[in-house]
Design a protein around this motif. Structure first.
Motif, mmCIF file in Angstrom:
data_model
loop_
_atom_site.group_PDB
_atom_site.id
_atom_site.type_symbol
_atom_site.label_atom_id
_atom_site.label_comp_id
_atom_site.label_asym_id
_atom_site.label_seq_id
_atom_site.Cartn_x
_atom_site.Cartn_y
_atom_site.Cartn_z
ATOM 1 N N PRO A 1 44.696 48.101 39.425
ATOM 2 C CA PRO A 1 45.854 47.762 40.094
ATOM 3 C C PRO A 1 45.828 46.678 38.693
ATOM 4 O O PRO A 1 47.141 46.749 38.481
ATOM 5 C CB PRO A 1 46.199 46.042 40.798
ATOM 6 C CG PRO A 1 44.681 46.594 41.747
ATOM 7 C CD PRO A 1 43.548 47.154 40.586
ATOM 8 N N LEU A 2 45.554 45.941 37.820
ATOM 9 C CA LEU A 2 45.855 45.098 36.738
ATOM 10 C C LEU A 2 46.223 46.318 35.540
ATOM 11 O O LEU A 2 47.034 46.324 34.857
ATOM 12 C CB LEU A 2 44.855 44.034 36.351
ATOM 13 C CG LEU A 2 44.611 42.643 37.180
ATOM 14 C CD1 LEU A 2 43.532 42.191 36.319
ATOM 15 C CD2 LEU A 2 45.584 41.984 36.632
ATOM 16 N N ILE A 3 45.621 47.588 35.553
ATOM 17 C CA ILE A 3 45.530 48.471 34.591
ATOM 18 C C ILE A 3 46.878 48.681 34.737
ATOM 19 O O ILE A 3 47.916 48.969 33.648
ATOM 20 C CB ILE A 3 44.444 49.118 34.901
ATOM 21 C CG1 ILE A 3 42.806 48.014 34.101
ATOM 22 C CG2 ILE A 3 44.878 50.053 33.403
ATOM 23 C CD1 ILE A 3 41.338 49.144 34.359
ATOM 24 N N SER A 4 47.136 49.416 36.080
ATOM 25 C CA SER A 4 48.013 49.697 36.266
ATOM 26 C C SER A 4 49.502 49.560 36.364
ATOM 27 O O SER A 4 50.703 49.530 35.441
ATOM 28 C CB SER A 4 48.261 50.061 37.766
ATOM 29 O OG SER A 4 48.971 51.137 38.266
ATOM 30 N N MET A 5 49.475 47.546 36.369
ATOM 31 C CA MET A 5 50.503 46.501 35.702
ATOM 32 C C MET A 5 50.687 47.390 34.186
ATOM 33 O O MET A 5 51.414 46.698 33.687
ATOM 34 C CB MET A 5 50.300 45.336 36.562
ATOM 35 C CG MET A 5 50.571 45.550 38.241
ATOM 36 S SD MET A 5 50.646 43.081 38.413
ATOM 37 C CE MET A 5 48.475 43.362 37.991
ATOM 38 N N ILE A 6 49.509 47.091 33.354
ATOM 39 C CA ILE A 6 50.145 47.064 31.881
ATOM 40 C C ILE A 6 50.337 49.306 31.487
ATOM 41 O O ILE A 6 51.593 47.669 30.321
ATOM 42 C CB ILE A 6 47.991 47.008 31.364
ATOM 43 C CG1 ILE A 6 47.773 45.507 31.631
ATOM 44 C CG2 ILE A 6 48.545 46.862 30.136
ATOM 45 C CD1 ILE A 6 46.244 45.447 31.574
ATOM 46 N N PHE B 1 55.573 48.001 40.157
ATOM 47 C CA PHE B 1 55.347 46.552 39.848
ATOM 48 C C PHE B 1 54.391 45.419 40.959
ATOM 49 O O PHE B 1 53.621 45.188 40.139
ATOM 50 C CB PHE B 1 55.301 45.671 38.346
ATOM 51 C CG PHE B 1 55.211 45.058 37.149
ATOM 52 C CD1 PHE B 1 54.068 44.452 36.723
ATOM 53 C CD2 PHE B 1 55.597 43.171 38.313
ATOM 54 C CE1 PHE B 1 53.548 43.993 36.066
ATOM 55 C CE2 PHE B 1 54.582 42.072 37.373
ATOM 56 C CZ PHE B 1 53.979 42.611 36.053
ATOM 57 N N LEU B 2 56.241 45.320 40.622
ATOM 58 C CA LEU B 2 55.396 44.059 42.414
ATOM 59 C C LEU B 2 54.618 44.243 43.358
ATOM 60 O O LEU B 2 53.495 43.683 43.780
ATOM 61 C CB LEU B 2 56.687 43.363 43.250
ATOM 62 C CG LEU B 2 57.220 42.920 42.370
ATOM 63 C CD1 LEU B 2 58.651 42.671 42.942
ATOM 64 C CD2 LEU B 2 57.099 41.410 41.509
ATOM 65 N N LEU B 3 54.341 45.783 43.295
ATOM 66 C CA LEU B 3 53.608 46.874 44.899
ATOM 67 C C LEU B 3 52.469 46.368 44.193
ATOM 68 O O LEU B 3 51.197 46.226 44.370
ATOM 69 C CB LEU B 3 54.069 48.182 44.562
ATOM 70 C CG LEU B 3 54.166 48.682 46.514
ATOM 71 C CD1 LEU B 3 53.932 47.691 47.511
ATOM 72 C CD2 LEU B 3 54.344 50.035 46.172
ATOM 73 N N ASP B 4 51.861 46.768 42.423
ATOM 74 C CA ASP B 4 50.830 46.809 42.285
ATOM 75 C C ASP B 4 49.896 44.752 41.874
ATOM 76 O O ASP B 4 48.021 45.186 42.265
ATOM 77 C CB ASP B 4 51.018 46.707 40.756
ATOM 78 C CG ASP B 4 50.515 49.145 40.799
ATOM 79 O OD1 ASP B 4 50.326 49.096 41.386
ATOM 80 O OD2 ASP B 4 51.199 49.250 39.575
#
Length: 759
Positions: A11-16, A96-99
């Motif tokens: 999930p952190l990678i997805s946010m980036i 972004f908030l969902l991730d």
């Protein structure tokens, strides 16, 4: 452990990736990453039976199970949101908030560190606030988000106190070590921590009277409602299972959970029947189900509550995701039939029956009892060994009877066929329920024999459980009696008045409004120094002083202000804030370099009072200069209690607010929180910095300012801890009420908004 680490990191990678791709591409990438994480978690759950730790994370049976559950629900919501939210402004912000919420929930269930656990527990309410206020132009959505944020912050207080007490008693933040120490050598005061943990779970799980945040949060997007009802509101079941090793030594927590659960289940289910709004009815349905879940926890059936949490979460998420279609269909149909409850209680309309009532009574009372007994004997032969299964049998019987009664209302033309299908379905449902409860016991409990000890402890307070069961039985029989007489030609006169009270939701929303008005009025009174000075002099007489009053403390108090000198500092910042604040901060730093903070017990109480006093005054802040004038003395008061000098860490929040306020004054020609709105829409970078500054100022866990606050809590006594925790809570309320007003609302047409770094 490599796969487990990747799951948490995805999930952190997805946010980036959101920083580099277009919004629709990011939505697909976010869904793809969530799907990959879910498949990996499923592999770990099924094929990996080893427990392991990595840094502050612990991968055990409970963590692995809930990781797969969270990622599965998140994947469904991600996929649904791709199409449902595609036309919404702030599409990328939503994903972004969902991730971020997904990552935070993973940290929560996998954390092996008490501070990380508390940080995730706290941030869950903060992230939920921004998800609920996604439609930030709608006042009702913003108000619902604030109510949810305040309620979650109330729930954080007992867990924070429990963590402080546990660390003081056992000297470790590691949950696995804490479990070993409590199992081998428990202290007599463990019951205080169990009661606090249970109270925190009860508040976050929307138990009566803390249910309003859940029911009135329907202004947010439908996928957010699904996420909230599928995962966030179920937090009580997780937190109790995570600290299950403490509950063999509990005294009051389990009994309290059982009693509150009964009240919530009955009231929530009753109010659900009175709603004519689809989402609101689903909200009260969740409240009732959370009541059942806390009842299961109260009798010691922790594993059963965990299964209830997951089964209900998936079911309710599905209902919410399909509720939009139901609402659109209802808008096209003007001939909506009246509700059966309305017909029975108000219109006194009687439905025709072709089968005698005695037949219905025999079927609905006797067959469910037989089914419940058979289902339990089939999968758990020692069902009568403990009292907890007997309580569950009773409520399973009552609930099953109600289900069959409703089935007969639907299929009264073919009662025998309806009875047969209902019996078979009910038996399958009960069998799965009992079987999953039995399987999860050995899967999630940290050591063998824990379930039996919790069962024994759950029924140590026999009178309270007996009273609760009798009360619930009376209420159930009263409800059935009212339904029976409602179908008569001359119903009881009580029906109309009962319907009136229930249709007003038992006046809980009105009570909340009255409490809010009373709180603001109380704040205005307490903000007057003359009313607040009297308790201060009492603090100087608590305990034995370590010596005569140090003169250097009086000198230092002018630069690191304590009450009542802090009022002078507050006035100077408010009056000349652009010019006076840098000078006051510089003088404070220089004073700490040359003057040592004396050790004097009454000063600790005075510092705690200063934090609380100026936090209360901060609620009335109307602009940056007012906010800074209260934040500065409130936060720096903890310098007097900290063993180390944390001046810079505590100065940072007010410094960030000062810089943001100067920029806002130059751009908007005012520093007022009421003048401009919609900054989240027009100035996203500025809004992000404002949120970061707010989290710092409200002493949010994992922020630098929280480190000093928590260290202060560890060295404080009970009375000091009460002052500090009250100040911590009020400070967060003040920031949310004041500074975050700028984020929401409709942007003004007469202002030219210029974001930071965008010219």
């Amino acid at each position: 452990m490599f796969l487990e680490a990747i799951i948490v990191t995805i999930p952190l990678i997805s946010m980036i990736t959101s920083l580099f791709v277009e919004k629709k591409v990011y939505a697909k990438i976010s869904t793809l990453f969530t799907g990959i994480a879910f498949l990996l978690s499923l592999y770990v759950l099924i094929f990996t039976n080893k427990e392991g730790s990595l840094f502050f994370l612990r991968f055990d049976g409970l963590g692995a199970l809930l990781t797969s559950y969270i990622l599965f629900v998140s994947l469904v919501i991600h996929k649904y949101s791709e199409n449902y939210m595609k036309d919404e402004q702030g599409f990328k912000r939503y994903f972004f908030l969902l991730d971020l919420m997904t990552w935070n929930l993973l940290l929560l269930v996998l954390s092996n560190h008490l501070i990380i656990l508390f940080a995730s527990w706290h941030l869950m309410g903060v992230i939920l606030y921004f998800l609920l206020t996604f439609n930030n132009r709608r006042e009702h959505a913003v108000q619902a988000g604030r109510t949810a944020l305040f309620t979650h912050r109330i729930a954080d207080v007992p867990l924070l106190v429990a963590i402080v007490l546990l660390y003081k008693q056992y000297g470790t933040f590691e949950i696995s070590k804490l479990a070993q120490m409590i199992t081998t050598g428990p202290l007599d005061t463990v019951w205080i921590a169990t009661l606090l943990v249970m109270l925190s779970g009860i508040i976050k799980s929307a138990q009566i009277p803390f249910h309003i945040w859940l029911v009135y949060s329907m202004e947010g997007p439908t996928p957010v409602s699904a996420l909230m009802h599928a995962g966030i509101v179920n937090a009580g079941a997780f937190i109790v299972n995570r600290f299950a090793f403490m509950f063999p030594h509990d005294l009051y927590g389990l009994s309290f959970s059982f009693l509150i659960g009964i009240i919530t289940a009955i009231v929530g289910s009753t109010l659900m029947l009175m709603q004519n709004d689809v989402k609101k009815a689903l909200g009260y349905s969740t409240v009732g189900q959370m009541g059942y879940m806390m009842m299961e926890i109260g009798v010691g059936a922790f594993a059963l509550a965990l299964y209830h949490m997951m089964a209900h979460g998936i079911f309710k998420a599905t209902l919410f995701l399909s509720s939009g279609g139901v609402i659109h269909e209802a808008r096209r149909d003007t001939n909506i039939p009246r509700d059966e409850v309305y017909d029975a209680l108000v219109k006194k309309e009687v439905s025709k029956k072709e089968v005698p009532t005695v037949f219905y009574g025999a079927i609905t009372l006797l067959i469910p009892l037989v089914l419940v007994l058979v289902a339990h004997f089939a999968f758990e032969q020692d069902v009568f060994r403990y009292k907890a299964p007997l309580i569950l049998l009773f409520f399973g019987w009552v609930t099953s009877a109600q289900i069959l009664l409703n089935l007969f209302k639907i299929g009264k033309e073919k009662p025998l066929l309806t009875a047969f299908l209902g019996v078979v379905s009910l038996f399958v449902l009960l069998s799965v329920y009992v079987l999953m409860s039995h399987l999860l016991q050995t899967f999630v409990f940290p050591y063998e024999g824990l379930q039996e000890k919790i069962y024994e402890r759950a029924f140590s307070n026999v009178p309270l459980f007996f009273l609760s069961i009798v009360l619930s039985l009376i209420l159930a029989l009263a409800g059935w009696t009212l339904i029976y007489f409602a179908n008569k030609e001359k119903p009881l006169k009580i029906h109309l008045s009962l319907y009136a009270h229930l249709s007003r939701e038992l006046y809980f929303p009105d009570i909340y409004k009255l409490i809010g008005r009373f709180f603001l009025r109380l704040v205005r009174i307490l903000s007057i120094a003359s009313f607040s000075a009297m308790p201060v002099y009492g603090f100087f007489h608590i305990g034995e002083p370590s010596g005569s009053f140090p003169v250097q403390a009086l000198l230092l108090a002018f630069f690191i202000p304590l009450f009542p000198i802090s009022l002078i500092t507050s006035y100077l910042i408010r009056r000349f804030w652009i010019y006076s604040y840098p000078l006051i901060a510089l003088l404070g730093f220089m004073a700490l370099v040359f003057i040592h903070i004396p050790t004097y017990e009454p000063l600790y109480y005075l510092a705690g009072f200063t934090l609380l006093f100026h936090s209360v005054r901060a609620i009335l802040s109307e602009g940056f200069k007012d906010s800074i004038s209260e934040l500065y003395p409130a936060l720096l008061s903890m310098v007097w209690i900290s063993e180390e000098n944390h001046f810079v860490l505590l100065l940072l929040p007010s410094l960030l607010f000062y810089l943001l306020g100067v920029y806002a004054r130059r751009l908007l020609q005012t520093d007022s929180f009421y003048y401009a709105g919609g900054l989240m829409e027009k100035m996203p970078i500025y809004s992000l910095l404002l949120v970061i500054a707010s989290l710092q100022a409200s002493l949010t866990p994992l922020m630098p300012s929280f480190y000093s606050f928590f260290e202060t809590l560890l060295k404080s006594n009970v009375f000091q801890m009460i002052l500090l925790v009250m100040g911590w809570f009020v400070l967060g309320v003040a920031i949310a009420l004041s500074a975050w007003r700028l984020l929401h609302g409709r942007p003004r047409d007469d202002i030219h908004y210029i974001d930071l770094l965008r010219r």
